[in-house]
Motif scaffolding. Structure first.
Motif, PDB file in Angstrom:
ATOM      1  N   GLU A  63       0.851  -1.201   0.000  1.00  0.00           N
ATOM      2  CA  GLU A  63       0.000   0.000   0.000  1.00  0.00           C
ATOM      3  C   GLU A  63       0.882   1.245   0.000  1.00  0.00           C
ATOM      4  OE1 GLU A  63      -3.850   1.361   2.469  1.00  0.00           O
ATOM      5  OE2 GLU A  63      -2.113   1.072   3.755  1.00  0.00           O
ATOM      6  N   LEU A  67      -1.904   6.843   6.057  1.00  0.00           N
ATOM      7  CA  LEU A  67      -2.677   7.747   6.926  1.00  0.00           C
ATOM      8  C   LEU A  67      -2.815   7.086   8.321  1.00  0.00           C
ATOM      9  CD1 LEU A  67      -4.048  10.572   6.825  1.00  0.00           C
ATOM     10  CD2 LEU A  67      -6.186   9.410   6.344  1.00  0.00           C
ATOM     11  N   ASP A  91       4.610  10.694   6.444  1.00  0.00           N
ATOM     12  CA  ASP A  91       4.541  11.502   7.669  1.00  0.00           C
ATOM     13  C   ASP A  91       4.713  10.608   8.902  1.00  0.00           C
ATOM     14  OD1 ASP A  91       3.618  12.983   9.896  1.00  0.00           O
ATOM     15  OD2 ASP A  91       2.433  14.274   8.581  1.00  0.00           O
ATOM     16  N   ALA A 118       7.514   7.598  -0.649  1.00  0.00           N
ATOM     17  CA  ALA A 118       7.285   6.362  -1.414  1.00  0.00           C
ATOM     18  C   ALA A 118       8.315   6.221  -2.543  1.00  0.00           C
ATOM     19  CB  ALA A 118       5.862   6.345  -1.962  1.00  0.00           C
TER      20      ALA A 118
HETATM   21  N1  SAM Z   1      -5.020   4.846   2.365  1.00  0.00           N
HETATM   22  C1  SAM Z   1      -5.442   5.657   3.508  1.00  0.00           C
HETATM   23  C2  SAM Z   1      -6.804   5.201   3.945  1.00  0.00           C
HETATM   24  O1  SAM Z   1      -7.711   5.113   3.082  1.00  0.00           O
HETATM   25  O2  SAM Z   1      -6.997   4.933   5.143  1.00  0.00           O
HETATM   26  C3  SAM Z   1      -5.492   7.113   3.139  1.00  0.00           C
HETATM   27  C4  SAM Z   1      -4.191   7.657   2.623  1.00  0.00           C
HETATM   28  S1  SAM Z   1      -4.204   9.430   2.508  1.00  0.00           S
HETATM   29  C5  SAM Z   1      -5.302   9.695   1.172  1.00  0.00           C
HETATM   30  C6  SAM Z   1      -2.630   9.739   1.784  1.00  0.00           C
HETATM   31  C7  SAM Z   1      -1.457   9.480   2.714  1.00  0.00           C
HETATM   32  O3  SAM Z   1      -0.270   9.489   1.908  1.00  0.00           O
HETATM   33  C8  SAM Z   1      -1.254  10.543   3.796  1.00  0.00           C
HETATM   34  O4  SAM Z   1      -1.139   9.954   5.070  1.00  0.00           O
HETATM   35  C9  SAM Z   1       0.056  11.221   3.405  1.00  0.00           C
HETATM   36  O5  SAM Z   1       0.854  11.639   4.508  1.00  0.00           O
HETATM   37  C10 SAM Z   1       0.754  10.116   2.632  1.00  0.00           C
HETATM   38  N2  SAM Z   1       1.757  10.613   1.672  1.00  0.00           N
HETATM   39  C11 SAM Z   1       1.796  11.816   1.031  1.00  0.00           C
HETATM   40  N3  SAM Z   1       2.867  11.896   0.249  1.00  0.00           N
HETATM   41  C12 SAM Z   1       3.542  10.742   0.379  1.00  0.00           C
HETATM   42  C13 SAM Z   1       4.740  10.235  -0.182  1.00  0.00           C
HETATM   43  N4  SAM Z   1       5.471  10.955  -1.040  1.00  0.00           N
HETATM   44  N5  SAM Z   1       5.133   9.001   0.172  1.00  0.00           N
HETATM   45  C14 SAM Z   1       4.388   8.255   1.043  1.00  0.00           C
HETATM   46  N6  SAM Z   1       3.253   8.695   1.613  1.00  0.00           N
HETATM   47  C15 SAM Z   1       2.826   9.912   1.285  1.00  0.00           C
END
Ligand code: SAM
Length: 221
Positions: A63, A67, A91, A118
């Protein structure tokens, strides 16, 4: 768009088929408690991902975007006892909250959170030979979605299911003049998916308790 009927029907389906137990409810509650954005997938989308994971007999899931671990918990519950799920989160605060939620759900043995960008972690996973994964769920930041997909392909085998959330963005992907970074990311991704001969793919429009959006589904040939 008047979303009332879609919301009501989403609740109707959720009450019948998208039951959330205490661990899932607590994961959602933890967002507010930790001052995190309420941007998890919905309960019915969680059930949908769980069914997809069961359909592909997933033993190894990756995944992107943890979050608070809400989608992680739905998918990890489809794993067999010796299955594993790796989830990537940029984060550290989100990762810490997710870790607690995953432990509360009794999934700490199966789920590993990797903290960092990522695009830094994906090449490491590839170099370590962590794949191939049976299912990959892309739900991190939107601008690099096309790059995430290229990495997902490298971490796949024939038959791997790749799912990408938020690729319709309330229909804004139709606007060729959009300057929104998330919309442009989804547009690039969708165009790339349409031209990619390595997969058989489609996009499902999604309506319900969340804003109108879409999920892409791609099976690696
Ligand atoms: N999949 C989660 C759920 O449905 O419970 C929601 C994920 S939320 C839409 C996106 C997440 O991606 C956030 O927690 C954010 O901090 C993280 N994120 C943002 N940029 C990222 C990166 N470059 N690499 C990894 N994670 C990242």
């Amino acid at each position: 768009m008047n979303n009332e009927i879609f919301e009501s029907v989403d609740h109707y389906i959720g009450n019948l088929l998208g039951h959330e137990d205490e661990a899932l409810i607590a994961a959602t509650r933890s967002l507010k408690e930790a001052g995190m954005p309420a941007i998890s997938i919905s309960p019915n989308q969680g059930k949908f991902l769980q069914i997809l994971a069961l359909l592909c007999n997933a033993k190894n899931i990756l995944e992107l975007g943890t979050l608070a671990g809400y989608s992680t918990i739905w998918m990890a519950r489809a794993l067999p006892k010796d299955g594993r799920l790796i989830t990537l989160e940029y984060d550290p605060k989100h990762a810490a909250v997710a870790q607690k939620n995953i432990e509360r759900a009794g999934l700490a043995e199966q789920v590993q959170i990797k903290t960092g960008r990522a695009l830094d972690i994906l090449p490491q996973l590839h170099a370590e030979g962590a794949g191939p994964f049976d299912m990959i769920f892309i739900d991190a930041d939107k601008p690099p979605y096309a790059d995430y997909f290229e990495w997902a392909l490298k971490l796949s085998r024939s038959g791997t299911l790749i799912v990408a959330d938020n690729v319709i963005r309330e229909g804004k992907v139709l606007d060729e003049n959009s300057t929104e970074a998330a919309v442009n990311g989804a547009q690039r991704f969708n165009k790339m998916l349409g031209a990619n001969t390595a997969v058989t793919a489609t996009i499902l429009q999604m309506v319900g308790v969340k804003e109108y959006d879409g999920m892409a589904l791609a099976i690696v040939k």
